[in-house]
Write a protein that holds these residues in place. Structure first.
Motif, PDB file in Angstrom:
ATOM      1  N   GLY A  61       9.858  -3.046  -8.576  1.00 14.59           N
ATOM      2  CA  GLY A  61      10.146  -3.961  -7.488  1.00 14.59           C
ATOM      3  C   GLY A  61      10.078  -5.395  -7.968  1.00 14.59           C
ATOM      4  O   GLY A  61       9.348  -5.718  -8.916  1.00 14.59           O
ATOM      5  N   ILE A  62      10.847  -6.236  -7.301  1.00  9.09           N
ATOM      6  CA  ILE A  62      10.833  -7.674  -7.545  1.00  9.09           C
ATOM      7  C   ILE A  62      10.685  -8.338  -6.190  1.00  9.09           C
ATOM      8  O   ILE A  62      11.446  -8.020  -5.265  1.00  9.09           O
ATOM      9  N   VAL A  63       9.699  -9.224  -6.057  1.00  2.00           N
ATOM     10  CA  VAL A  63       9.508  -9.939  -4.807  1.00  2.00           C
ATOM     11  C   VAL A  63       9.426 -11.427  -5.083  1.00  2.00           C
ATOM     12  O   VAL A  63       8.929 -11.855  -6.136  1.00  2.00           O
ATOM     13  N   ILE A  64       9.925 -12.209  -4.123  1.00  2.00           N
ATOM     14  CA  ILE A  64      10.018 -13.658  -4.304  1.00  2.00           C
ATOM     15  C   ILE A  64       9.634 -14.349  -3.004  1.00  2.00           C
ATOM     16  O   ILE A  64      10.159 -13.998  -1.940  1.00  2.00           O
ATOM     17  N   CYS A  65       8.721 -15.312  -3.113  1.00  2.00           N
ATOM     18  CA  CYS A  65       8.454 -16.220  -1.993  1.00  2.00           C
ATOM     19  C   CYS A  65       8.105 -17.573  -2.592  1.00  2.00           C
ATOM     20  O   CYS A  65       8.174 -17.751  -3.811  1.00  2.00           O
ATOM     21  N   GLY A  66       7.757 -18.531  -1.767  1.00  2.00           N
ATOM     22  CA  GLY A  66       7.512 -19.879  -2.261  1.00  2.00           C
ATOM     23  C   GLY A  66       6.466 -19.953  -3.356  1.00  2.00           C
ATOM     24  O   GLY A  66       6.719 -20.448  -4.451  1.00  2.00           O
ATOM     25  N   SER A  67       5.274 -19.440  -3.096  1.00  2.00           N
ATOM     26  CA  SER A  67       4.199 -19.461  -4.090  1.00  2.00           C
ATOM     27  C   SER A  67       4.089 -18.158  -4.857  1.00  2.00           C
ATOM     28  O   SER A  67       3.407 -18.094  -5.880  1.00  2.00           O
ATOM     29  N   GLY A  68       4.700 -17.104  -4.339  1.00  2.00           N
ATOM     30  CA  GLY A  68       4.563 -15.774  -4.926  1.00  2.00           C
ATOM     31  C   GLY A  68       3.302 -15.063  -4.486  1.00  2.00           C
ATOM     32  O   GLY A  68       3.176 -13.860  -4.658  1.00  2.00           O
ATOM     33  N   ASN A  69       2.367 -15.799  -3.926  1.00  2.54           N
ATOM     34  CA  ASN A  69       1.077 -15.221  -3.547  1.00  2.54           C
ATOM     35  C   ASN A  69       1.145 -14.332  -2.315  1.00  2.54           C
ATOM     36  O   ASN A  69       0.682 -13.199  -2.339  1.00  2.54           O
ATOM     37  N   GLY A  70       1.679 -14.853  -1.226  1.00  2.00           N
ATOM     38  CA  GLY A  70       1.685 -14.100   0.025  1.00  2.00           C
ATOM     39  C   GLY A  70       2.413 -12.781  -0.085  1.00  2.00           C
ATOM     40  O   GLY A  70       1.927 -11.737   0.380  1.00  2.00           O
ATOM     41  N   ILE A  71       3.563 -12.795  -0.725  1.00  2.00           N
ATOM     42  CA  ILE A  71       4.338 -11.565  -0.840  1.00  2.00           C
ATOM     43  C   ILE A  71       3.655 -10.589  -1.797  1.00  2.00           C
ATOM     44  O   ILE A  71       3.683  -9.379  -1.579  1.00  2.00           O
ATOM     45  N   ALA A  72       2.976 -11.113  -2.834  1.00  2.00           N
ATOM     46  CA  ALA A  72       2.220 -10.240  -3.743  1.00  2.00           C
ATOM     47  C   ALA A  72       1.059  -9.581  -3.004  1.00  2.00           C
ATOM     48  O   ALA A  72       0.798  -8.382  -3.172  1.00  2.00           O
ATOM     49  N   MET A  73       0.363 -10.352  -2.182  1.00  2.00           N
ATOM     50  CA  MET A  73      -0.736  -9.787  -1.405  1.00  2.00           C
ATOM     51  C   MET A  73      -0.241  -8.697  -0.467  1.00  2.00           C
ATOM     52  O   MET A  73      -0.896  -7.668  -0.303  1.00  2.00           O
ATOM     53  N   SER A  74       0.923  -8.907   0.113  1.00  2.00           N
ATOM     54  CA  SER A  74       1.501  -7.925   1.035  1.00  2.00           C
ATOM     55  C   SER A  74       1.822  -6.619   0.327  1.00  2.00           C
ATOM     56  O   SER A  74       1.447  -5.544   0.790  1.00  2.00           O
ATOM     57  N   VAL A  75       2.506  -6.700  -0.804  1.00  2.00           N
ATOM     58  CA  VAL A  75       2.915  -5.459  -1.479  1.00  2.00           C
ATOM     59  C   VAL A  75       1.730  -4.741  -2.112  1.00  2.00           C
ATOM     60  O   VAL A  75       1.726  -3.517  -2.218  1.00  2.00           O
ATOM     61  N   ASN A  76       0.709  -5.489  -2.496  1.00  2.00           N
ATOM     62  CA  ASN A  76      -0.460  -4.858  -3.108  1.00  2.00           C
ATOM     63  C   ASN A  76      -1.303  -4.072  -2.118  1.00  2.00           C
ATOM     64  O   ASN A  76      -2.237  -3.378  -2.527  1.00  2.00           O
ATOM     65  N   LYS A  77      -0.975  -4.111  -0.853  1.00  2.00           N
ATOM     66  CA  LYS A  77      -1.668  -3.290   0.149  1.00  2.00           C
ATOM     67  C   LYS A  77      -1.237  -1.828   0.061  1.00  2.00           C
ATOM     68  O   LYS A  77      -1.875  -0.952   0.617  1.00  2.00           O
ATOM     69  N   HIS A  78      -0.148  -1.560  -0.648  1.00  2.00           N
ATOM     70  CA  HIS A  78       0.409  -0.209  -0.733  1.00  2.00           C
ATOM     71  C   HIS A  78      -0.198   0.559  -1.901  1.00  2.00           C
ATOM     72  O   HIS A  78      -0.437   0.002  -2.984  1.00  2.00           O
ATOM     73  N   LYS A  79      -0.396   1.844  -1.686  1.00  2.15           N
ATOM     74  CA  LYS A  79      -0.985   2.722  -2.690  1.00  2.15           C
ATOM     75  C   LYS A  79      -0.097   2.768  -3.943  1.00  2.15           C
ATOM     76  O   LYS A  79       1.125   2.911  -3.849  1.00  2.15           O
ATOM     77  N   ASN A  80      -0.750   2.667  -5.078  1.00  5.15           N
ATOM     78  CA  ASN A  80      -0.106   2.750  -6.393  1.00  5.15           C
ATOM     79  C   ASN A  80       0.910   1.650  -6.655  1.00  5.15           C
ATOM     80  O   ASN A  80       1.753   1.782  -7.546  1.00  5.15           O
ATOM     81  N   VAL A  81       0.846   0.574  -5.896  1.00  5.42           N
ATOM     82  CA  VAL A  81       1.669  -0.600  -6.174  1.00  5.42           C
ATOM     83  C   VAL A  81       0.774  -1.618  -6.864  1.00  5.42           C
ATOM     84  O   VAL A  81      -0.318  -1.920  -6.401  1.00  5.42           O
TER      85      VAL A  81
END
Length: 143
Positions: A61-81
């Motif tokens: 997966g590739i995710v992009i937001c302004g700081s990269g932080n918020g979207i990383a925190m969101s995806v890291n809530k998922h198992k094995n991500v």
């Protein structure tokens, strides 16, 4: 390779550049991101990418937001991500080599499009080293 990409309003130009490159290399890309700069909520797009990674629908997966932080925190809530916030290609390489990251998070407001593309190229072509790192990666999921 199958890759899911998601972005908020800070990243549509980055996404278009990255998707064009990935498709030129023969990768299958699922686009969950917005195509405009109108304000949206990054978790809405990040969770879609993370679900595909979590369920084995895509390889990365590739995710992009302004700081990269918020979207990383969101995806890291998922198992094995395992999403890694990267701001240079050396960090992208280490995220794969040492952490077996399967999602790269890009801070659009703090990197150039060329840097972002270099990070994606590095991320997708770097292998996990295993060995002593495997033990650590195994511990990431255990809370």
């Amino acid at each position: 390779m199958k890759i899911a990409i998601g972005n908020d309003h800070a990243g549509p130009d980055y996404k278009h550049t990255i998707v064009a490159y990935l498709e030129s290399q023969g990768h299958e890309v699922t686009n969950y991101g917005t195509d405009t700069t109108d304000s949206v909520d990054y978790p809405d797009f990040g969770h879609l990418v993370a679900k595909d990674v979590e369920n084995g629908v895509v390889d990365f997966g590739i995710v992009i937001c302004g700081s990269g932080n918020g979207i990383a925190m969101s995806v890291n809530k998922h198992k094995n991500v395992r999403a890694a916030l990267c701001w240079m290609k050396e960090i992208a390489a280490l995220a794969r080599q040492h952490n077996d990251a399967n999602v790269i998070s890009i801070p659009a407001r703090y990197t150039s499009e060329n840097q972002a593309l270099d990070m994606v190229k590095t991320f997708l072509t770097t292998d996990f080293e295993g060995g002593r790192h495997q033990r650590r990666v195994d511990k990431i999921s255990h809370c």
